[in-house]
Every structure is written in C-alpha cells, then in structure tokens.
Scaffold this motif. Structure first.
Motif, mmCIF file in Angstrom:
data_model
loop_
_atom_site.group_PDB
_atom_site.id
_atom_site.type_symbol
_atom_site.label_atom_id
_atom_site.label_comp_id
_atom_site.label_asym_id
_atom_site.label_seq_id
_atom_site.Cartn_x
_atom_site.Cartn_y
_atom_site.Cartn_z
ATOM 1 N N CYS A 20 0.744 -1.248 -0.192
ATOM 2 C CA CYS A 20 0.140 0.051 -0.079
ATOM 3 C C CYS A 20 0.807 1.302 0.073
ATOM 4 N N ALA A 23 -0.695 4.326 -1.849
ATOM 5 C CA ALA A 23 -1.729 5.057 -0.927
ATOM 6 C C ALA A 23 -1.334 5.815 0.150
ATOM 7 N N THR A 49 -3.716 -1.121 -5.191
ATOM 8 C CA THR A 49 -4.541 -1.262 -3.851
ATOM 9 C C THR A 49 -4.695 0.268 -3.164
ATOM 10 N N GLN A 51 -6.594 4.299 -3.938
ATOM 11 C CA GLN A 51 -7.708 4.926 -4.050
ATOM 12 C C GLN A 51 -8.585 4.283 -5.522
ATOM 13 N N GLN A 52 -9.820 3.737 -5.202
ATOM 14 C CA GLN A 52 -10.420 3.200 -6.054
ATOM 15 C C GLN A 52 -10.661 4.332 -7.142
ATOM 16 N N GLN A 565 -7.152 2.379 2.721
ATOM 17 C CA GLN A 565 -8.177 2.856 1.634
ATOM 18 C C GLN A 565 -9.346 3.664 2.214
#
Length: 768
Positions: A20, A23, A49, A51-52, A565
């Motif tokens: 991660c 992120a 992995t 931010q969407q 996240q």
C-alpha cells in the motif's frame, strides 16, 4: 523551516508498505502536507491497492508550446473521463448515440444526462453534419461542459482521395470545437484524436491535421475575441500520445526561424516529473520556487546568481538569510520582490584537485538538488534551478548537467506528486546550454523506451560523474525505511505519530474517527463493500455527534491496508468538499478564485507575546502562531455581520486536528472539523470563550501537539441550546424568525453558518 525524519521499517510494516505504499504516500500528503519516500521496499505490481477513484492512466504531460495570443498547447497522456478542464470533447457520431469507444466511456462517467441531452437535441433538430460541434452540460464529469464533435468516418483502408476529403472535414470539426470554446468563454478544453479510433482515420495523418488546424486557428483572424488559456490534446493510449507529440515537435520545430531556434525549450517527462531546459535569467522565473546557490558566508553579494537574485528581491532577503537557521543543505526564505513564492538557498562545496574531496563535492551537489526537489514536492508545483556549480565552484559544464539530471531522475523514480522542474541557463552561456541539451537528448532517448523505471535505472547506472554513487546513495536502499519531508517539525512529527500507530500496532483493529464519513455516498459504500473480504469486516458508527469506521480482521496487514483505503477515500471526499465550498464562496462574492495565507508571527511581536499567558495557564507552551489572511472569508463575514445587524464579534477558540488547519484557513469553519465530546447544545459549530474551556470541550487522547484556531465569532441574538438542534430555534411564534446562535453557558457558543466566524490565528502548542 523544513523538517526531515526517517522511520525504519521492520516486521509486518514492510509488507504493508509493499502492498500500500502509493496509497500511504497520498494520504500522508493530504493529511499532513508531508512527502513520503520509501527505500528498500519493492512495491507489488498488478492491480493498485490505492484509492479506487484513481484513473487507470497516470496523467503525464509530454509537450507544451505557446501559440499566438498566449494560448498554451499541451500534449497529455491521461483519461478524459476525469481530466480537470473546463470542457472535454467527445468524438461523437452524427446521431449522438454514445455506444462505443471514448463516447461510451464519457457517457458512463457523465451519467444519464449525457445521453438524455443528446437524444433531446436529435429529436428537436435532427442529426449533426460531419464537422459540426455542439455544447451541453457535462453531467457528472469533472468539468463544466462537454463538446460533441462529429469527425469524418472512413473505410478501413481509405484511398488517397478519401483521405484528402476527410482532412477538410476533420479540420472543420476542430475549428468548430475552437469556435465553441470562444463562444462559451471557456478557459481550457481537452481534445482527443477525433476519428482515429472507430472512424478509421490514419493516426499519423489525424495527429498532423489536428495540430496544424489548432496552430492555424490561433494565427488567423478566426481567433479574434475570447482566447482560452489552455488547449490540451489528451489521449489515454501510448501510440496516440506519441503521434501527437511527434506531430507537435515536427510542426512547431519546422515553423521556427533560425533565430527562434535559440529559444527552443527541450522537455522530457520522467514519471510525475516534467523536466524543461530553457534559456533565461533565474531572477525572472515565475515558478513557485527559485533555487539559489549561496556562499558559505551567506553573503548574497558573492556569486553571480546570488547577486542577481539580491538585486531583484531587495535587501530583505539578505537580512532573512543571515538570521535563518540551516538544516541539511537548504535555507528557505521568502521571495520578496521576486515572482516566485519561496527561494531555496543551497550551499555546495568547491571542487578541488584532491580526488576524494572531488567526490564529496559531487555528492554535495547531488544531495543539494535532491533536497530542493523533495522540499518543493511537499507544497509546490514548480521549481527552477540555475546551472549550479559552473561558476566559482569549479565544476565542469557537462559534469553539472549530469549530476543535476541524475538527481532529478532519482527523484522521479520515487515521487508520487507531479512537479515541474526547470533548468534555467543564462542566455549568453551557449556552452552550458549545449551541455544540458546533450544530457536532455540522452534522457529523452532512455525515457521514451517502453519500461520507464528500467530506463531510469540504466540512466542512473551509466552516468560517468558518479562512479562512486553507491558510497552515498545505494547503501541507503538496503535498510527498509520511510523518509518524511515536511514544512515544519510539527508536521513531520504528526505524520510519524500517525504512521507509527498504523504500521506498528499489536491490535488487529483500526478505528477511524472523522465526521466526513457522513459525506460517503453510493460510490464510497460500494468501495467499502469491496474491502470486506479475507476475514476483514467494516462497521460504521455515529455516536454523540461523532462518525467512525472500525476495521477488524484476522490479519494485521489486511486490516491496515483496508484502513488505508478508507483514509484515502476520506481524503478524496475532503478535497471534493473544499472544491465545492470554494466554488460557492467565489459565486457569493463574484471572484474567480479563493486566496489565503498563513503567515508565521515573529516571536517578538505582540501578536505572539500577548497569547503566552492564557495558554501557559492551561499548561501549554506556544510553539508557533500563524496569522490567517483570507480576503474572501473576510468579505463573507462582513456580509453576515450586516445580515445579523451585529455591531461586535467575540474572540473565541476551537481546538481542531492537525489535518484541518489548512482547510479552516482556506474555506472557514464547518461542523465536520471539530465535533465536541458531547454535543449537548445542538449539531452546529462549537466555539469556546477561553483556552481552558476549549480544552474541556475537546478532550482527546494524549497528543504531542495541540492546534487552536482563534476566531472572531458573530453570536448575535443568542438563546440556550439543547441536544439535536440542526438550526437555532425560532424567536417567539414566528417560525421564520430564528435566533442567530445558541449558547451552552457563558463560555460556549454554537453557530450554524460557518460564515459567522472568521479564522484569525492558528496557535500550535505543546503540553508542558
């Protein structure tokens, strides 16, 4: 003063960062304004992995040039569905049925309104002609308008005559787009390679036609009237981006006269870094940061660059650098009369004949450039360097070009933020410019390959100036660690405390308290549902006016990655909230943008000393007082004061988390920042009349630093509050006549409009 802090990684924390890291870097930047870099950790490849909401294509600028009238043309590799611009162009068909390719992607991203508006238009006016363009609102797209343009449709294998006829139609489509930009007074537009996809227009010809048409449009009488600031040629696939870049280079290079060739500006994109070589005077640059190479005595009258900057900036910059503390290789001062925001003064050592000392001088130069880059990446978007060391320090011109480029390449491999880097060469110094130009050609050759990271590795390993680079750079990568660079000791320590609590935990539970959780919509809840896997559970809560999310699971790494996240989602929500509030503020006072400043008050001034006693009584030591200046908030506060017929305001306090200090300076007060421990007087924005009362209203876990916002508050006609109020109660029986605020005794006031309070100072404290 800038601060740097290293955090060694061990055990599960290495795995968490591996999964991660990107992120993590984004969240640290958003929450604390710190830049995080990672050494000794290989990030996992494959699906991100982070931010969407992150677009599938990392935006990269490949080329820029100024057109007639000051219009800037730029080639970008980016995703049009989330490109930040006034208007995006859709390559549409004549029926405006958006059922494939870019049209479908934009229609999905923009929501039902895109197709609905298109259908309404066709039902009223019929189909569009090839070459026409029409403007609609952009629905859910992050822009104001969408321009549907109909390009020519060719067979799969067009003849020369077919292509000749299509060329004029494509020219007309581009001209129609630019006409719409002018008619709607748009400042920027993003144009894709119209007709090159499903419509079979050969890509090289398409690129040539689009670039030539844009150039000709702004050279002709058609461009009279409104001129946009930016024309972006945006595509998300590498072949198209390369063709657009090639067409620009070819068309604009060939159009230059011999005299113009001297003003050419080679550029290269290295990941998130856009590197530009240009001729110019360093003191005339308008980047956020200008770099100066200063003498060890800090005398700005020594050295040509320092003298030029001193002459332009004024003597104040000399006084400041004499008194400023130095950490690392850089001293930061204000810009004074220069056209930048800050000046970074570096201190490099003279190169002598001793081979060992020569290596130390090279290291010093490399580290100075690197430190400037990381400091700039924390708060700025652009930085300008002179050719450091080519004067009295005794470095060779090619040597300096290699070392400075090497430092930028190393930085580009790690940085997560975009940064414009300019190498500015004094105009008469042709030899130095040629040395840098040669280095740029080498970088462009490596960076244009298919594997950017590998190309940089090759470039770094093949630089002759650093045969002994491992002595000072490579060894560091053997030990996994996170390095934090922030604008102050407080910010880096806050980031370290948060990071340590996240990475080195013994519990398999992460609890996040943030009232912006209440702004989560359908997208965010869908993202949360996707995180529930592999034994991870997520629970939302709202108790006593405080929203929270609890992440639990069997694996610490899984829980922390899921928690990260969630933090990234919150950072996105907060950025959107700020953008919306700024738009509302601009509309309310009829201004184009919101500007603000936080100016640190000198410790000798009354603004600092007058506050010492009140905070000392509460067991607090003041570290820093920042004065907040925001003209837009000041106007809105004055309007509110007039509306409420208030003649005076009260000086009151609010204690807020570190991550909201910047937000309150920018858009004022909102209930989400600092919900009290017990919202006993309503669901509004709480203020305390004294520092002591603020400590009681906002009790929290033991923290190293505490942040108080001092504000002018309009309480007006007030009445006692009670739990559950979302507005002040009515005055008497008239339900439209409301009190201005509610109170919780003598020292607590609650307002329900953020414009009733004006932030004036932010006080950073430490518990004694």
């Amino acid at each position: 003063m800038a601060s740097k802090l290293d955090i060694p990684l061990h055990g599960p924390s290495v795995n968490i960062v591996r999964r991660c890291g990107s992120a993590l870097s984004d969240v640290i930047q958003s929450k604390f304004g710190c830049v995080a870099t990672f050494d000794g950790v290989d990030f996992e490849r494959g699906p991100s992995t982070v931010q969407q909401r992150r677009p599938p294509v990392v935006p990269e600028k490949r080329f820029t040039v100024k057109l007639h009238g000051g219009v800037q043309l730029a080639v970008w590799k980016a995703d049009l569905t989330n490109f930040q611009v006034d208007a995006v162009v859709n390559a549409a068909n004549d029926q405006l049925q958006h059922c494939g390719g870019l049209a479908q992607a934009l229609s999905i991203a923009g929501g039902l309104q895109i197709q609905r508006d298109s259908n309404d238009y066709i039902s009223r006016y019929g189909s569009l002609k090839t070459g026409d363009a029409i403007v609609f609102d952009a629905g859910s797209l992050p822009c104001k308008k969408i321009i549907h343009a109909v390009g020519p449709h060719l067979s799969k294998y067009p003849s020369k005559s077919d292509l000749s006829g299509a060329e004029r139609l494509l020219e007309r489509a581009i001209e129609s787009i630019l006409d719409k930009v002018k008619e709607n007074h748009l400042q920027s537009v993003a144009i894709p390679a119209i007709s090159s996809g499903l419509f079979n227009y050969p890509l090289p010809d398409c690129a040539n036609t689009i670039v030539t048409t844009v150039k000709r449009y702004y050279e002709s009488s058609r461009s009279s009237g409104h001129l946009p600031k930016d024309i972006f040629l945006v595509n998300n696939d590498e072949p198209t981006v390369k063709e657009m870049t090639r067409a620009c280079l070819q068309i604009f290079t060939n159009s230059r006269t011999r005299g113009d060739a001297k003003t050419s500006t080679p550029t290269v994109q290295l990941g998130n870094v856009h590197l530009t070589l240009k001729r110019g005077k360093i003191e005339e640059q308008q980047t956020d940061v200008i770099v100066n190479t200063a003498s060890g005595q800090r005398d700005l009258k020594i050295g040509e660059i320092s003298k030029a900057l001193l002459q332009r900036a004024g003597y104040g910059i000399q006084q400041e650098i004499y008194n400023a503390p130095q950490t690392g290789h850089v001293i930061i001062t204000k810009a004074y009369k220069l056209q930048c925001k800050q000046v970074y003064h570096t201190f490099c050592t003279e190169k002598c004949k001793d081979p060992a000392k020569q290596i130390l001088a090279q290291k010093n130069l490399f580290n100075s450039v690197s430190e400037c880059l990381w400091l700039a990446a924390g708060n700025h978007k652009s930085i300008a360097f002179p050719a450091i060391g080519t004067g009295f320090l005794g470095f060779g011109k090619k040597e300096v070009a290699q070392i400075m480029s090497d430092a930028v390449a190393d930085f580009a491999q790690k940085v997560q933020k975009k940064l414009e880097v300019h190498f500015v060469i004094f105009p008469p110094d042709n030899d130095t410019f040629k040395a840098f130009e040669e280095q740029f050609r080498y970088i462009q050759q490596k960076a244009s390959g298919p594997n950017f990271t590998h190309a940089l590795d090759v470039m770094m390993s093949s630089q002759p100036a650093f045969e002994h680079r491992d002595d000072f750079h490579g060894d560091r990568a053997l030990t996994p660690q996170i390095s934090l660079i922030g604008p102050s000791d407080e910010t880096t320590r806050e980031a370290e405390r948060w990071l340590s609590g996240l990475l080195f935990r013994s519990s398999d539970t992460v609890v996040i308290r943030n009232n912006f959780i209440q702004h989560f919509g359908e997208k965010e809840h869908l993202q949360l549902s996707r995180l529930i896997k592999g034994g991870v559970s997520i629970d939302e809560s709202f108790e006593n006016g405080r929203a929270g999310i609890t992440v639990k699971g069997d694996s610490t790494a899984d829980v922390v990655c899921a928690g990260l996240q969630v933090e990234a989602m919150l950072c996105n929500i907060q950025m959107e909230f700020v953008t919306e509030e700024e738009c509302a503020m601009c509309c309310a006072v009829s201004t184009k943008n919101v500007s603000f400043e936080r100016k640190t008050v000198d410790r000798s001034r009354p603004e600092f000393t007058e506050r010492l006693s009140a905070f000392r009584k509460c067991g607090l030591r003041i570290l820093k007082v920042d004065k907040v200046e925001n003209p837009t908030l000041k106007i809105l506060f004055a309007v509110k004061k007039n509306q409420l017929s208030c003649t005076t305001s009260q000086t009151m306090f609010q204690r807020i988390p570190a991550q909201f200090c910047e937000m309150v300076s920018r858009i004022g007060f909102h209930a989400e920042y600092a919900p009290p421990n017990e919202p006993a007087y309503g669901e509004g924005i709480y203020f305390a009349g004294t520092v002591q009362k603020a400590m009681e209203v906002w009790k929290g876990p033991k923290e190293e630093y505490l942040y108080f916002v001092e504000a002018n508050v309009l309480t007006g006609n007030s009445t006692p509050g009670k739990p559950g109020l979302i507005l002040p109660p009515a005055v008497g029986t008239d339900s439209l006549m409301l009190y201005d605020s509610v109170s919780g005794g003598r020292d607590i006031s609650v307002i329900f409009s953020g414009y009733q309070a004006l932030p004036t100072y932010i006080v950073t404290c430490k518990i004694v």
